[in-house]
Design a protein around this motif. Structure first.
Motif, short mmCIF file in Angstrom:
data_model
loop_
_atom_site.label_atom_id
_atom_site.label_comp_id
_atom_site.label_asym_id
_atom_site.label_seq_id
_atom_site.Cartn_x
_atom_site.Cartn_y
_atom_site.Cartn_z
N LYS A 90 -20.10 -14.16 -1.33
CA LYS A 90 -19.38 -15.29 -0.74
C LYS A 90 -18.45 -14.76 0.35
CE LYS A 90 -20.45 -18.92 -3.35
NZ LYS A 90 -21.01 -20.11 -2.74
N GLY A 94 -15.38 -18.85 1.06
CA GLY A 94 -16.21 -19.23 -0.08
C GLY A 94 -15.61 -18.77 -1.39
N TYR A 98 -14.27 -21.33 -4.37
CA TYR A 98 -15.17 -21.31 -5.52
C TYR A 98 -14.61 -22.05 -6.74
CZ TYR A 98 -19.11 -19.32 -8.08
OH TYR A 98 -20.27 -19.15 -8.78
#
Lengths: 257, 260
Positions: A90, A94, A98
């Protein structure tokens, strides 16, 4: 807020090789308190943190968080590990998003909150970078933002700055205090640096090793907000560090090398 | 020399040219029937590739390979991931793997043919078996090596057991899984050809052996070159895919492919 009641942990490597990592540890932490757990390596201080996090089960005793027994991990207790433990597939953004998306926060809102946190840890310019492209200090700032994102009441920090160089380390200590001053979450902070513990904490819990138990608890009565430059000149700060370091040396000497 | 080797694609091209030159010279030197010179074998390639029947044969081969490979992916990766996360699954599957791994999959072909006949099913099954083991093995290693604290971080965010397997273990193990996929790709090609040599009916391996029987040696060599080129094509394609999928990871270790 957190009540650790008679917690022991034994690891059975083999039938004849049992290791008592923690022996009958009792400690309570008030809401909004910053408590450091200090001790030589192998004293079980990280294990104690993992038990509070619900990642490891105690052999005896229990942990209550807001009077509810801990049965496993949960978003009320956010961990920050020495190893950063970022999701390498990620991006920075990201990673921070998450936990929010996992918690069902709508995308637009998660995005806004994540960007806000990245600004707070001064990494806005890096939101599209992958973890492998970041330095250690940057990775840990992402990890802190990722944990803060889902708004845990308690931060469980496991030697978070242990893998960083001295300069980055003091920088992140300042950042952490600055962030913490805003909403004063309850923090359990494991470290083996006396200075770090005194600088950050309301209380410092000194542990002894093999088996790990609480040796002494120091109240750190220093005004907040704290500034590193001022504290280094402060006689009381120096006295705390010297006193705790002395006890730390005694403890470490008793421990089998 | 450092300047020459830094041009992308040039070193392998030079190596290929070198082999062709050596081949040509040896063939001319010995003048054997069974070793036609490169200049005689290579022109067969366009013939083969424009022949409808051999194209159908090759299509059949590749279809079986794709099915065998796809099935192996679907079954081996979950088993491998599960083994890496559960001591019981590992204890159950590991001895099985130990027994099956060293057995050449082509050696199972006679037994499989007894059960399933000489058709598609046998050949696809052999390809499947050839690919499954390296895939399980690498998925297992990848899954086992997933940092515990990644899983802890995920469970603190509220991910349950299955979600962790799917959304943390799988992506974290993906670089290693793809190592298995790459090994598997080569093994699929090898088992595909060998299976067709044993159960001769159709396919790339069949063309090779029928040509051999007919004494059409230039076609045999041309087919071997085609198989080699297929291997290179798959490999290049796979690298492109790998870079897209796991560009976030550090570069993978070099892969040694065992024989099947």
């Amino acid at each position: 807020m957190i009540a650790i009641e008679g917690v022991s942990k034994r690891f059975d490597a083999a039938r004849d090789r049992r290791h008592l990592a923690l022996n009958d540890v009792t400690l309570s932490v008030a809401e909004g308190e910053f408590v450091s757990i200090l001790g030589p390596s192998g004293c079980g201080k990280s294990t104690l943190l993992y038990i509070v996090g619900g990642f490891v089960e105690p052999t005896a005793g229990r942990v209550l968080v807001k009077d509810v027994p801990v049965r496993g991990p949960g978003p009320d207790r956010g961990p920050v590990f020495q190893e950063f433990a970022l999701f390498p597939w990620k991006t920075v953004l990201g990673n921070v998003m998450y936990g929010l998306q996992q918690g069902g926060v709508p995308r637009a809102e998660a995005l806004a909150r994540s960007r806000e946190l990245l600004t707070m840890v001064r990494l806005s310019a890096y939101e599209n970078f992958y973890p492998k492209e970041l330095s250690g200090g940057m990775k840990q700032r992402v990890a802190i933002a990722r944990t803060l994102a889902y708004r845990p009441n308690i931060l469980l920090m496991d030697e978070p700055f242990g893998a960083l160089d001295a300069h980055t380390r003091t920088g992140l200590q300042n950042d952490l205090l600055h962030i913490w001053d805003k909403d004063r979450k309850t923090v359990l902070f494991v470290t083996h640096s006396v200075e770090e513990a005194v600088f950050l904490s309301d209380r410092v819990v000194m542990m002894s090793s093999a088996p790990g138990r609480i040796k002494q608890i120091f109240d750190i009565d220093l005004p907040r907000p704290r500034s590193r430059a001022e504290l280094l000149l402060d006689r009381r700060f120096q006295d705390y560090v010297v006193e705790i370091e002395k006890m730390f040396d005694d403890t470490a000497q008793q421990a089998p090398a | 020399m450092t300047r020459l080797t830094s041009i992308p694609g040039l070193p392998p091209l030079l190596a290929c040219l070198g082999i062709l030159v050596v081949w040509e010279l040896l063939a001319r030197w010995y003048g054997l029937n069974g070793l036609p010179p490169a200049s005689q074998a290579l022109p067969q390639i366009p013939h083969i590739l424009s022949d409808k029947e051999s194209l159908i044969d090759m299509g059949e081969s590749l279809r079986r390979m794709a099915i065998g490979y796809g099935l192996a992916l679907l079954i081996a990766v979950p088993i491998g991931l599960w083994m890496g996360r559960s001591r019981y699954a590992a204890a159950f599957f590991n001895p099985l793997m130990m027994v099956i791994y060293p057995v050449p999959k082509a050696a199972l072909m006679p037994i499989i043919m007894l059960w399933l006949g000489v058709g598609d099913a046998s050949k696809t099954l052999v390809i499947f078996l050839g690919v499954t083991l390296p895939l399980i093995y690498h998925s297992y290693q990848g899954s086992r090596a997933v940092e515990e604290k990644l899983l802890w971080s995920a469970s603190a965010m509220g991910l349950g057991g299955f979600a962790r397997l799917w959304r943390v273990v799988l992506p974290a193990a993906l670089p290693e899984i793809l190592v298995g996929c790459k090994t598997g790709l080569v093994l699929a090609l090898i088992t595909m050809v060998t299976s067709e040599m044993i159960a001769r009916q159709a396919g790339i391996g069949n063309i090779v052996f029928v040509s051999l029987d007919l004494g059409a040696y230039d076609t045999v060599y041309a087919m071997i070159v085609i198989i080699g080129m297929l291997g290179i094509l798959f490999d290049v394609g796979f690298e492109v895919l790998r870079r897209r999928l796991v560009g976030w990871a550090d570069s993978p270790h070099t892969i040694m492919v065992g024989s099947a």
